[in-house]
Design a protein around this motif. Structure first.
Motif, PDB file in Angstrom:
ATOM      1  N   GLN A  65       0.847  -1.182   0.000  1.00  0.00           N
ATOM      2  CA  GLN A  65       0.000   0.000   0.000  1.00  0.00           C
ATOM      3  C   GLN A  65       0.894   1.247   0.000  1.00  0.00           C
ATOM      4  O   GLN A  65       2.072   1.180   0.353  1.00  0.00           O
ATOM      5  N   CYS A  66       0.333   2.392  -0.358  1.00  0.00           N
ATOM      6  CA  CYS A  66       1.148   3.606  -0.461  1.00  0.00           C
ATOM      7  C   CYS A  66       1.815   3.970   0.860  1.00  0.00           C
ATOM      8  O   CYS A  66       2.987   4.351   0.886  1.00  0.00           O
ATOM      9  N   VAL A  67       1.102   3.818   1.975  1.00  0.00           N
ATOM     10  CA  VAL A  67       1.696   4.173   3.269  1.00  0.00           C
ATOM     11  C   VAL A  67       2.804   3.208   3.664  1.00  0.00           C
ATOM     12  O   VAL A  67       3.717   3.582   4.393  1.00  0.00           O
ATOM     13  N   SER A 126       1.319  14.103   1.029  1.00  0.00           N
ATOM     14  CA  SER A 126       0.076  13.551   1.569  1.00  0.00           C
ATOM     15  C   SER A 126      -1.063  14.231   0.832  1.00  0.00           C
ATOM     16  O   SER A 126      -1.165  15.457   0.848  1.00  0.00           O
ATOM     17  N   SER A 127      -1.912  13.449   0.159  1.00  0.00           N
ATOM     18  CA  SER A 127      -2.964  14.047  -0.665  1.00  0.00           C
ATOM     19  C   SER A 127      -4.352  13.795  -0.106  1.00  0.00           C
ATOM     20  O   SER A 127      -4.584  12.816   0.606  1.00  0.00           O
ATOM     21  N   GLY A 128      -5.259  14.694  -0.464  1.00  0.00           N
ATOM     22  CA  GLY A 128      -6.658  14.546  -0.098  1.00  0.00           C
ATOM     23  C   GLY A 128      -7.302  13.355  -0.775  1.00  0.00           C
ATOM     24  O   GLY A 128      -8.378  12.911  -0.386  1.00  0.00           O
ATOM     25  N   GLY A 129      -6.650  12.821  -1.798  1.00  0.00           N
ATOM     26  CA  GLY A 129      -7.127  11.630  -2.489  1.00  0.00           C
ATOM     27  C   GLY A 129      -6.684  10.355  -1.806  1.00  0.00           C
ATOM     28  O   GLY A 129      -6.677   9.293  -2.417  1.00  0.00           O
ATOM     29  N   CYS A 130      -6.304  10.442  -0.527  1.00  0.00           N
ATOM     30  CA  CYS A 130      -5.882   9.303   0.296  1.00  0.00           C
ATOM     31  C   CYS A 130      -4.691   8.577  -0.323  1.00  0.00           C
ATOM     32  O   CYS A 130      -4.680   7.351  -0.448  1.00  0.00           O
ATOM     33  N   HIS A 131      -3.690   9.361  -0.716  1.00  0.00           N
ATOM     34  CA  HIS A 131      -2.490   8.783  -1.312  1.00  0.00           C
ATOM     35  C   HIS A 131      -1.264   9.490  -0.745  1.00  0.00           C
ATOM     36  O   HIS A 131      -1.330  10.651  -0.345  1.00  0.00           O
ATOM     37  N   ASN A 149       1.110   1.402  -5.049  1.00  0.00           N
ATOM     38  CA  ASN A 149      -0.344   1.346  -5.172  1.00  0.00           C
ATOM     39  C   ASN A 149      -0.857   2.529  -5.991  1.00  0.00           C
ATOM     40  O   ASN A 149      -1.912   3.079  -5.713  1.00  0.00           O
ATOM     41  N   ALA A 150      -0.104   2.897  -7.026  1.00  0.00           N
ATOM     42  CA  ALA A 150      -0.455   4.052  -7.852  1.00  0.00           C
ATOM     43  C   ALA A 150      -0.983   3.664  -9.219  1.00  0.00           C
ATOM     44  O   ALA A 150      -1.563   4.488  -9.902  1.00  0.00           O
ATOM     45  N   ARG A 151      -0.791   2.430  -9.646  1.00  0.00           N
ATOM     46  CA  ARG A 151      -1.219   2.067 -10.998  1.00  0.00           C
ATOM     47  C   ARG A 151      -2.214   0.919 -11.025  1.00  0.00           C
ATOM     48  O   ARG A 151      -2.608   0.463 -12.078  1.00  0.00           O
ATOM     49  N   ASN A 152      -2.614   0.423  -9.876  1.00  0.00           N
ATOM     50  CA  ASN A 152      -3.515  -0.713  -9.805  1.00  0.00           C
ATOM     51  C   ASN A 152      -4.967  -0.212  -9.818  1.00  0.00           C
ATOM     52  O   ASN A 152      -5.310   0.722  -9.115  1.00  0.00           O
ATOM     53  N   ASN A 153      -5.800  -0.833 -10.609  1.00  0.00           N
ATOM     54  CA  ASN A 153      -7.213  -0.452 -10.656  1.00  0.00           C
ATOM     55  C   ASN A 153      -7.962  -0.871  -9.403  1.00  0.00           C
ATOM     56  O   ASN A 153      -9.034  -0.368  -9.124  1.00  0.00           O
ATOM     57  N   ASN A 154      -7.435  -1.836  -8.669  1.00  0.00           N
ATOM     58  CA  ASN A 154      -8.041  -2.267  -7.426  1.00  0.00           C
ATOM     59  C   ASN A 154      -7.110  -1.866  -6.284  1.00  0.00           C
ATOM     60  O   ASN A 154      -6.135  -2.554  -6.015  1.00  0.00           O
ATOM     61  N   PRO A 155      -7.401  -0.749  -5.601  1.00  0.00           N
ATOM     62  CA  PRO A 155      -6.465  -0.247  -4.585  1.00  0.00           C
ATOM     63  C   PRO A 155      -6.270  -1.190  -3.403  1.00  0.00           C
ATOM     64  O   PRO A 155      -5.289  -1.086  -2.693  1.00  0.00           O
ATOM     65  N   TYR A 156      -7.182  -2.131  -3.209  1.00  0.00           N
ATOM     66  CA  TYR A 156      -7.071  -3.054  -2.082  1.00  0.00           C
ATOM     67  C   TYR A 156      -5.936  -4.061  -2.262  1.00  0.00           C
ATOM     68  O   TYR A 156      -5.425  -4.603  -1.297  1.00  0.00           O
ATOM     69  N   ASP A 157      -5.546  -4.324  -3.519  1.00  0.00           N
ATOM     70  CA  ASP A 157      -4.497  -5.297  -3.796  1.00  0.00           C
ATOM     71  C   ASP A 157      -3.097  -4.713  -3.649  1.00  0.00           C
ATOM     72  O   ASP A 157      -2.144  -5.451  -3.496  1.00  0.00           O
ATOM     73  N   GLY A 158      -2.977  -3.403  -3.734  1.00  0.00           N
ATOM     74  CA  GLY A 158      -1.666  -2.771  -3.674  1.00  0.00           C
ATOM     75  C   GLY A 158      -0.823  -3.143  -4.879  1.00  0.00           C
ATOM     76  O   GLY A 158      -1.188  -3.998  -5.675  1.00  0.00           O
TER      77      GLY A 158
END
Length: 193
Positions: A65-67, A126-131, A149-158
């Motif tokens: 994940q991004c964090v 840190s963005s308002g778009g939760c990234h 986690n910037a190019r995946n269409n499903n953010p849950y998969d990372g």
């Protein structure tokens, strides 16, 4: 007797003090800014998954994940090892990571984004778009960043770290690169012997 007692007490106090200059140093980065940029550029395809979990809505969050990438970056800056945890607590989400108390403990600065703010290499965004991610180079409009986690269409998969060029968005856009805050590490001086 009282004067002798005071003199002896003060003398004892001085004897217990260490010799040399006493300094209080915040826990700063053990890496220079140029070392950080080199490390960031070398992260293309890397994956840092500290823990998979289910959120309150039953969504599975896995992969990098991004964090988690930002956590690895901070760990590396502070400890010299991406896997050696410097956080001692929750990281927060991409949009709230700037609120973490870790930054003040490290002596790092948090900057509110403005239309003319230009982040420096190594700044965390840190963005308002939760990234969230890290700036490698930037001007007021575009930047090269490292994030996961910037190019995946499903953010849950990372997904793995991606070094790429982005266009900054308005902080009010709630977009992934609509940055509200930047966190600036207190890098080690390049001139330290």
């Amino acid at each position: 007797k009282r004067a002798i007692s005071i003199v002896l007490s003060v003398s004892l106090l001085f004897c217990m003090m260490p010799f040399g200059t006493m300094t209080v140093a915040a826990a700063n980065s053990v890496k220079t800014q140029s070392e950080a940029v080199a490390w960031l550029n070398a992260q293309e395809g890397a994956s840092y998954n500290f823990s998979d979990f289910y959120d309150d809505e039953g969504n599975f969050w896995g992969g990098t994940q991004c964090v988690e990438f930002v956590r690895a970056y901070v760990n590396w800056l502070v400890n010299g090892n991406a896997w050696s945890d410097a956080w001692n607590g929750a990281t927060g989400n991409g949009d709230t990571i700037w609120q973490n108390s870790l930054w003040s403990r490290l002596g790092w600065e948090v900057y509110y984004n403005t239309a003319d703010f230009v982040p420096q290499p190594g700044d965390i965004f840190s963005s308002g778009g939760c990234h969230t991610g890290v700036v490698i180079s930037s001007d007021v409009n575009t930047a090269v960043v490292a994030d996961s986690n910037a190019r995946n269409n499903n953010p849950y998969d990372g997904d793995s770290v991606w070094v790429h060029t982005i266009t900054w968005r308005s902080a009010t856009s709630y977009a992934a690169y609509g940055v509200t805050h930047y966190i600036r590490p207190n890098f080690k001086s390049a001139h330290t012997h």
